[in-house]
Structure formats: structure tokens, C-alpha cells
Design an enzyme around this catalytic site. Structure first.
Site, PDB file in Angstrom:
ATOM      1  N   HIS A  43       0.833  -1.205   0.000  1.00 18.42           N
ATOM      2  CA  HIS A  43       0.000   0.000   0.000  1.00 18.42           C
ATOM      3  C   HIS A  43       0.867   1.255   0.000  1.00 18.42           C
ATOM      4  CE1 HIS A  43      -2.268   3.259   2.066  1.00 18.42           C
ATOM      5  NE2 HIS A  43      -3.227   2.859   1.269  1.00 18.42           N
ATOM      6  N   CYS A  95      -0.989  35.657 -15.979  1.00 29.57           N
ATOM      7  CA  CYS A  95       0.233  35.662 -15.182  1.00 29.57           C
ATOM      8  C   CYS A  95      -0.008  35.328 -13.718  1.00 29.57           C
ATOM      9  CB  CYS A  95       0.953  37.006 -15.299  1.00 29.57           C
ATOM     10  SG  CYS A  95      -0.012  38.404 -14.682  1.00 29.57           S
ATOM     11  N   TYR A 108      -0.449  33.245 -24.436  1.00 35.85           N
ATOM     12  CA  TYR A 108       0.563  32.642 -23.575  1.00 35.85           C
ATOM     13  C   TYR A 108       0.048  32.507 -22.144  1.00 35.85           C
ATOM     14  CZ  TYR A 108       1.514  37.317 -21.643  1.00 35.85           C
ATOM     15  OH  TYR A 108       1.405  38.536 -21.029  1.00 35.85           O
TER      16      TYR A 108
END
Length: 892
Positions: free
Chosen positions: A468, A843, A863
Site C-alpha cells: 500500500h 500571469c 501565452y
């Protein structure tokens, strides 16, 4: 009429691989293997639609379900030549979950269902092995009682350990058939004691209890936590798979194991796995016994003295290799398979696309493409962008001194260090107060998922490469060392020891998940280099993507890092970060404390050379690439001193009194500075600040241009909400640019634009675009202002919102496509209508989030910009978006 049940086995199936949304991953693959003629124990799948029905109708079943189940059960009986509930030749079944997304260990399983006090006698008689029969029965009682009846498994562990102690046994395998018989009676007695009623003997009652438990486990806490961590929607539901039992624990001609068509840790094209003779499947994955290697190659690589299956069972191994080849060629991806050998007959219990480390995902994608198994586009789609992050983490410095405490299996690669804690709860509590922790356990279980998620690394002293801990750590990208048998964990004393060396709770250890070493103290690390397979993948991604990727950077180091990672410019240079430099912070404070424009300009003149040199260095690094510079954004009071010592120092340097400084700080204080006197509002009220910054930008650009280098400055005005704000500041920018260029005798091309970070700016984008030549969406603030949330304070309740289904994801991590996203989309549409060639980017932190990058591609941005270390993630995410694959998410 809805079909709820799909049968499989005996060389055919009702379903197929493409039906995973309906049948779950396990059910779809069992059907596919049956259709391929691979030996699969017969069974049936109850669909995910039934799970949805179950929860929408008060946890009840449709009237026609029982008839469909009975008919499917009769098919299994006919294929196996056995009858469910028979006291002569009983059919036993397993009941397992199977969601469309793999969730290892998160939901419940019941094996050996159909056993009772009568059918166990027939199993003993027919198998000729009474010990095996009663061992199977006690396993069933414990598993069914825990999963279905909610009787904690520690009750049964205590009884088992008590008998071993009484008899002087060390291992479970030491118990005789009479011991198991006695233990079965004790187990049944314990169930009656806890529940006040006997363990159910009716196989039909057992079957429907187990089916209900699997559907119920979809909403258990560990499954909910796993879904939240892995962005799996709750409404997907799980399927239930009922399958004839085959036994790997009937003797030495029986075995059970887990295998991968390629190494899931390294990606090497070697058959890889573990098995145990005379065992059931949970023995392998639970880490209760140390598994044996599948191949001689693994045996030698891990320096194991345990016999490999390749040498113990050569004919079966050869058959298993053929299945390996067939499944990988069919699915064109690495497969994670479970198998059982019953009396020298191979049965395949499961295949699924295997979870793998980032390193392995990368290597497999590149290798499979070069082998001709997949093409470049498929290779790019195979690596999850978030996995790239794992490849960018530090590795141990090979020259560093290290003190090795012990060694285990290299279960999940990467290096990590942290303070030792011994429980998942402690891990979460320590991390909450800012500590970095290493979770150390004898073995992990699904209940540990929360602590495993927050730990820097995981160490277990028991279990193998498919335990696990190993599987979950690899899926999370967390370094892990498993099965470190020479180490001893004492939970009571809270110590980790090897011989006479002892590490106590809170002391630091370092692990190397690539070598399996556990070391005392903190060991030096180094950054990885992006070469080889990584470079190939990035080149292929760049060939596919249309969305450009920039970096958020304001220091030369960040800018160079961004370039090294393949950025195509700087999308956000935060000029205020430059002001906090010790050499210039007092000039900033002098400017703020000034009482006239003339005084402010004198202080700003002192800052100008620093700012100009900042930009010179950035333009040189970004040669030929755009550099988007955001003018001063935060409120001025952030730059003022806060402690008495700092106030005294500023007073000494500026000539102002401490009282004047405190008074000025009080004047600048705002109750809600995020919505206060900041951004372009500073530029409007104190234009001399922005003038100095623009002069620094254009003087630097002209200087670097004279060096023969191409420069592309983009001046960004923050927090514009009204077009007139931008008009005033754009006119000032153009005026300063013209003055500097005339003085320098050189022309440079530049753009003036704005951040869209207010809802009003998004709505009025059409008129703002009359002045702005580019928009950069500041989605951090746009999310705050759209939701009315503070990202600094919302973390305390957003987790609860996710748990309660109010939102699917934190909107500061993944963009809210329905609300914030609509504003972005609207602003793009209106901006382009005014100015067809407007440049559009993002941004905020969302620029490095794969689901947000996918959204940015779909709305047509030019962009995204993100932190330098997330540039490769964004490049890959952009390529996957262009291919129409990858992460897509919404927060509401």
C-alpha cells in the site's frame, strides 16, 4: 429497460474496455481480457449507474436487480461446475469495488464469500486440505465482519496473536487445521459478542451485504479524501465486481502475485513483480509477508535470497510472460496485473493501466514511442504535467557525507528529509504548525492517506514494492522506502532503531527513494538536470503546442532558471520585489516619507540606477524574448518598518523622527489594502514613481539594444478598472519612452498594456483595448475580487467547501472556469473586437496549473506565465490541451 449486470468469463463478455465509465476500470478490463481469450475467473459487474441509483434512492436497489444478479450467478455456476451455497461443491466468490479511476486500497473488498459452517466442510473435503479450508473461512469471517458488519479487525488480530502466543508460534503458517478450527469458533463468538447476533450463515445474505458494503465504501472517509486529492468527482460512482474465487493458498503448487509489464519505478522494459507461494492476494499487497521476486533479473538486482517464480514455476512463468506481452501490445501501455495460480493453473484476476512514478512515466513514453508502440502525440499525452514536478525536486548530492541507518526497497524515487513522526494524525498536526515530517510506519493502510499526503517522505519496515505504501507514494510522487526490515519501529516509545542506533520522534532523517537508503540527519541535495528523455518529451511537446509559456521572474536567477526550463519570455516581472533589497529599501522609505513631490523625486533618483541595472540584467538574459514589467503594485505602507528597531534604523538613515515615521505609517494604513491605494491608483496620485520606473525600463532597453541584443519591453499597468486610469499612465509611458530614446539615439519597439484583475476591467475590456496593446489576466486578484474572497484567509474553509461539494477545487489553485473563466473569456472577446492583434496572456499562479492551462488554450490566449519551475509543466499541459487531452476542471 436498464441493464444493471454485465457477465464475463469463459472466453466472452457482455462488456468491453471502452465501457469503463459504466463498468469501472476493473470490470471493463476483466471483460476485455475475457474477450481476448485470457484465463479469467468468471463473474459479473454491477454498473456504476446502479451506484448512482443507490444513492439517489435512499440506498435502495431497483426491483429488477436481484433477477439479473441471480441469472449472472447461474452463469458462473455453470462455468465453474459448482453451486453457490451448496454443501457438496460450493461456489465461492469475491466481491470487489471498481471505479472508473483507479483508487488502490481506498474501497472495500471481501474474499471467500459463500463460506459458512457447512460449506467449509465441503471445501475441506473437495480440496483435500482441511487447514486451507479453515484458513480461508477465518479470513472471510474477519474481512466480512470488518467490511460489512463494522466489527473492527483488531478484535480478530488479538485473538490470532493470543493463540500464537499460547501455542508458542511465530508465524501464521505455524497454525494447524485444528488451530484454525478453534480460531473460527472464537471469531464467530467475538462477532456475536460485539453485535449481539451470530455471524450470517446464509450465502445470499452474505452476498447482498457485501454488495451494499462496496457501494457504501464509495462514501467512506478515505475514499472521499482520495477523490479530493486526485480530483475524482463523487458522481462517477463505483461498480461492483463479483467473481468466482480461485485459490493461491491450497498448497505449494499454488501462488498469488502482482506484476507490471514494465518497472513502475524506473520505467525499464523489464517484467517486474512479486509473488507468494501458498498465499492469497491480500498477503502480497498488505505487506504481511515479504514477497518473492518474479524474475531472476529482479532477484539479482535486489540481492534477494528468495527464489524467483522464473526458477520455481518455469512453465507458469512462461505462460505469464505471454500474457504480459499480449496485454501490453493490446492496451499499448504498461499494465498492472494481478494473478493467482491454483494447482498449477494460471488465472488473471485484473489488469489496469499501471500507476507509475514521474521518472517511469517519462521513460516509458519515450521508449514506447521509439519502439513503435505509440506515436509522439500519444507519448506526450502519457505523462501527466503534474508528474513533471516530481522530476524537478532535489536529489541527494553524491558527494555529500551520509550516515546510513538502514536500507529497504526503493519504492518511490526522489530524496526527502524531515522530522520523524509515527502516525498519520501526528504528521498532519506537525505539518499544520509548519514542520516538515517523515512518516515512519511498520506498514501503512488506507486510513493513513491524510498523513501520507502531507509527509515529505514515507518509510515502512514491512511490505514490498507493491505494498500500500509503495503504490500510494508512487501515485503521489512522494519518496518512499518500503520493507526496511533491519529497522525497528516502537510506537509506544516513539523510536526508530537499527541495532544500538536510535532515532526519536522529532529528529531528522533523510531518505533516498531511488536507492532505498534511510539516513540519520539532513543530507545535502542537488537540483536535477533536464536532459535525455525529458528533453525529448519537451521537444515533442513544443512541436505540438500553440500556447506559449513565459516565466514569472524578477531576479537574474529566476530569469535564467526560466530560460533553462524553456520559457519564451517573462510574463510577469514584479518590480516591487526589487524594492525590498537591503541596499534600496531605505531609499524607498525615504520616498514614502517625503512630504513634497520634489523630495519624492530626489529619493526616486537614488533608486533609478538600481532599477535600471535590474532591467539591464533581465533584458540580457531574455535576449530576443518579451519582458513584461509590472509597475509598482502593492500599497506603500508595506515598505515601511514595523518593529521599533526598524523604525529607529530608518529614522537614523533618513533624518526623520521615529514619531514622524509612525505617524506616516498610520496615515498610509488601510483597513482593506487589497482594494485600497495600490496599483495604477499610486501611479495616478504619485506619477513620479511610475515615471522613474519607466525611465529605468527604457534606459536599460536602449543600453542592451546598443550591445546588439534584441529587446522587447512590455510595460504593464496594474489594477486598471477605469479606462481613463490607463489613458493617463499610457500617455506618461509613451512620453518617457520618447524622451529616453531621443536622448539615447536609438529606437526600441515596446508595448503598453494592463493587467485585467478586476471584474469591471473584464467587462469594459472593449474600451480599455482602445489604449492597451496587451492584456495580462492577473487571475489571483481576479479570483479574489470575483468571489469576494481573500486568498490569505479563505484556506480555513475552502477545504470544507470541497468536502461538502460546494466547490470541486480551490479556485486559487485551479481557475474557476464558470465564473472567473467567463470574465476572462468575455474580456478576450471584447478586447479582440476592438483590437484584433491584441496580445492576451495570464500571469497568475494558474499559469502553471494543468487544468487552468487547458482552459487558457481553449479561450485562445497567446501565452501563460508561471513560476520558473513550473514552466515544463505548462509546456506539457499546453501540448496536451492542443491534443484535446489532459486536465479539465471547474470549481463550481
Amino acid at each position: 429497460m436498464t441493464k444493471w449486470v454485465y457477465s464475463f468469463g469463459d472466453g466472452s463478455a457482455d462488456g468491453r474496455a471502452e465501457m469503463r465509465n459504466l463498468l469501472g476500470g476493473k470490470g471493463a478490463n476483466l471483460a476485455e481480457m475475457s474477450n481476448l481469450g485470457i484465463p479469467v475467473p468468471p463473474g459479473f459487474t454491477i454498473t456504476t449507474e446502479l451506484c448512482t441509483y443507490y444513492y439517489e434512492n435512499g440506498e435502495t436497489y431497483p426491483d429488477d436487480l436481484k433477477a439479473e444478479v441471480d441469472a449472472a450467478l447461474a452463469k458462473i455456476e455453470a462455468t465453474m461446475g459448482a453451486q453457490f451455497g451448496s454443501t457438496e461443491n460450493p461456489l465461492l466468490v469475491s466481491v470487489r469495488s471498481g471505479a472508473r479511476a483507479s483508487m488502490p486500497g481506498m474501497m472495500d473488498t471481501v474474499l471467500n464469500l459463500g463460506l459458512n459452517d457447512q460449506t467449509v466442510l465441503a471445501l475441506a473435503r473437495n480440496s483435500g486440505d482441511e487447514r486451507f479450508a479453515y484458513d480461508s473461512y477465518r479470513r472471510f469471517i474477519q474481512m466480512f465482519s470488518n467490511v460489512v458488519l463494522d466489527v473492527d479487525h483488531h478484535h480478530f488480530e488479538e485473538l490470532l496473536e493470543g493463540m500464537k502466543a499460547q501455542k508458542g508460534y511465530t508465524f501464521d503458517t505455524d497454525l494447524t487445521s485444528d488451530d484454525w478450527k478453534g480460531l473460527v469458533k472464537q471469531y464467530e463468538g467475538k462477532v456475536k459478542e460485539v453485535l449481539g447476533k451470530p455471524f450470517p450463515q446464509d450465502p445470499q445474505e452474505q452476498l447482498w451485504g457485501a454488495i451494499g458494503a462496496v457501494f457504501g465504501s464509495w462514501m467512506n472517509q478515505r475514499a472521499i479524501t482520495y477523490r479530493r486529492l486526485h480530483n475524482i468527482p463523487a458522481d462517477w460512482g463505483t461498480a461492483v465486481n463479483v467473481q468466482a474465487m480461485v485459490f493461491g493458498n491450497m498448497g505449494t503448487d499454488c501462488a498469488t502475485g502482482v506484476c507490471f509489464t514494465r518497472n513502475p519505478s524506473t520505467g525499464d522494459n523489464h517484467f517486474y513483480g512479486e509473488y507468494l507461494v501458498n498465499a492469497q492476494g491480500e498477503d502480497v499487497v498488505a505487506g504481511i509477508r515479504t514477497p518473492q521476486p518474479l524474475t531472476l533479473f529482479e532477484k539479482e538486482a535486489n540481492k534477494s535470497d528468495l527464489p524467483a517464480m522464473e526458477e520455481v514455476m518455469p512453465p507458469i512463468y512462461t505462460e505469464l510472460v505471454a500474457v504480459r506481452d499480449k496485454l501490453e501490445q493490446h492496451y499499448t501501455d504498461m499494465q498492472d496485473m494481478e494473478f493467482t495460480i491454483q494447482q498449477n493453473k494460471l488465472w488473471m484476476l485484473q489488469t489496469r493501466t499501471g500507476k507509475r512514478t514521474a521518472k517511469a512515466a517519462l521513460k516509458m513514453a519515450i521508449d514506447m514511442c521509439k519502439e513503435g508502440l505509440i506515436d509522439k502525440a500519444q507519448a506526450v499525452s502519457r505523462v501527466e504535467p503534474a508528474q513533471i514536478d516530481q522530476l524537478l525536486h532535489p536529489m541527494l548530492d553524491p558527494k555529500a557525507e551520509k550516515s546510513v541507518l538502514g536500507k529497504g526497497l526503493p519504492a518511490s524515487p526522489g530524496a526527502a528529509c524531515g522530522k520523524v513522526v509515527f502516525s498519520a494524525d501526528e504528521a498532519e498536526a506537525w505539518v499544520e504548525r509548519g514542520e516538515k515530517v517523515m512518516l515512519v510506519r511498520v506498514e501503512t493502510s488506507p486510513e493513513d492517506i491524510g498523513g501520507m499526503h502531507v509527509a515529505e517522505g514515507i518509510v515502512t519496515t514491512r511490505g514490498g514494492m507493491t505494498s500500500h505504501a509503495a503504490v500510494v507514494a508512487r501515485g503521489m510522487g512522494t519518496p518512499c522506502v518500503a520493507g526496511a526490515g533491519e529497522l525497528r519501529v516502537d510506537y509506544k516509545a516513539k523510536t526508530l532503531s537499527a541495532g544500538d542506533r536510535v532515532v526519536r520522534e522529532g529528529e531528522v532523517i533523510t531518505i533516498d527513494g531511488t536507492s532505498g537508503e534511510v539516513m540519520v540527519g539532513e543530507v545535502a541535495m542537488i537540483q536535477p538536470e533536464l536532459t535525455g528523455d525529458f528533453a525529448d518529451l519537451m521537444i515533442w511537446a513544443d512541436e505540438i503546442r500553440t500556447l506559449k509559456v513565459r516565466a514569472n521572474a524578477e531576479t537574474p536567477l529566476d530569469a535564467q532558471t526560466g530560460r533553462d526550463f524553456g520559457c519564451e519570455g517573462i510574463g510577469l516581472c514584479r518590480t516591487e520585489h526589487m524594492f525590498f533589497d537591503p541596499q534600496r529599501i531605505n531609499h524607498v522609505r525615504e520616498m514614502i516619507l517625503s512630504t513634497s513631490e520634489a523630495e519624492r523625486r530626489r529619493a526616486l533618483d537614488k533608486l533609478l540606477p538600481y532599477q535600471r541595472q535590474d532591467f539591464v540584467e533581465l533584458f540580457r538574459i531574455m535576449e530576443g524574448l518579451p519582458l513584461t514589467i509590472r509597475l509598482l503594485d502593492p500599497p506603500l505602507h508595506e515598505f515601511l518598518p514595523h518593529t521599533d528597531a526598524d523604525v529607529a534604523e530608518v529614522a537614523r538613515l533618513t533624518g526623520a523622527s521615529a514619531e514622524e515615521i509612525k505617524t506616516r505609517s498610520g496615515e498610509l494604513h488601510e483597513f482593506n489594502p487589497m482594494l485600497g491605494h495600490r496599483g495604477c491608483r499610486l501611479g495616478v496620485t504619485y506619477p513620479e514613481i511610475y515615471e522613474m520606473q519607466c525611465r529605468a525600463i527604457f534606459e536599460a532597453a536602449c543600453q542592451v539594444a546598443k550591445e546588439g541584443k534584441k529587446v522587447e519591453p512590455e510595460v504593464m499597468i496594474p489594477l486598471v478598472g477605469v479606462k481613463k486610469e490607463l489613458d493617463l499612465l499610457a500617455e506618461m509611458t509613451h512620453r518617457v519612452a520618447a524622451t529616453v530614446m531621443e536622448s539615447e539615439g536609438i529606437e526600441v519597439e515596446y508595448l503598453v498594456g494592463t493587467m485585467i484583475e478586476l471584474p469591471r476591467a473584464a467587462l469594459r475590456a472593449g474600451e480599455i483595448a482602445e489604449t492597451a496593446q496587451f492584456f495580462s489576466f492577473g487571475t489571483n486578484d481576479l479570483t479574489q475580487t470575483t468571489y469576494g474572497l481573500s486568498r490569505d484567509d479563505a484556506g480555513g474553509f475552502l477545504v470544507t467547501y470541497q468536502e461538502k461539494g460546494v466547490i470541486e477545487a480551490d479556485p486559487f489553485v485551479t481557475i474557476d472556469q464558470d465564473g472567473v473563466g467567463e470574465l476572462v473569456s468575455l474580456a478576450c472577446e471584447r478586447g479582440r473586437k476592438t483590437r484584433a492583434d491584441i496580445k492576451l496572456g495570464i500571469c497568475g499562479e494558474h499559469g502553471g496549473d494543468p487544468a487552468s492551462v487547458n482552459f487558457c488554450h481553449r479561450v485562445g490566449l497567446n501565452y501563460v506565465s508561471c513560476s520558473p519551475y513550473r514552466v515544463p509543466i505548462a509546456r506539457l499541459a499546453a501540448a496536451q490541451a492542443a491534443l484535446g487531452v489532459g486536465a479539465v476542471a471547474s470549481t463550481a
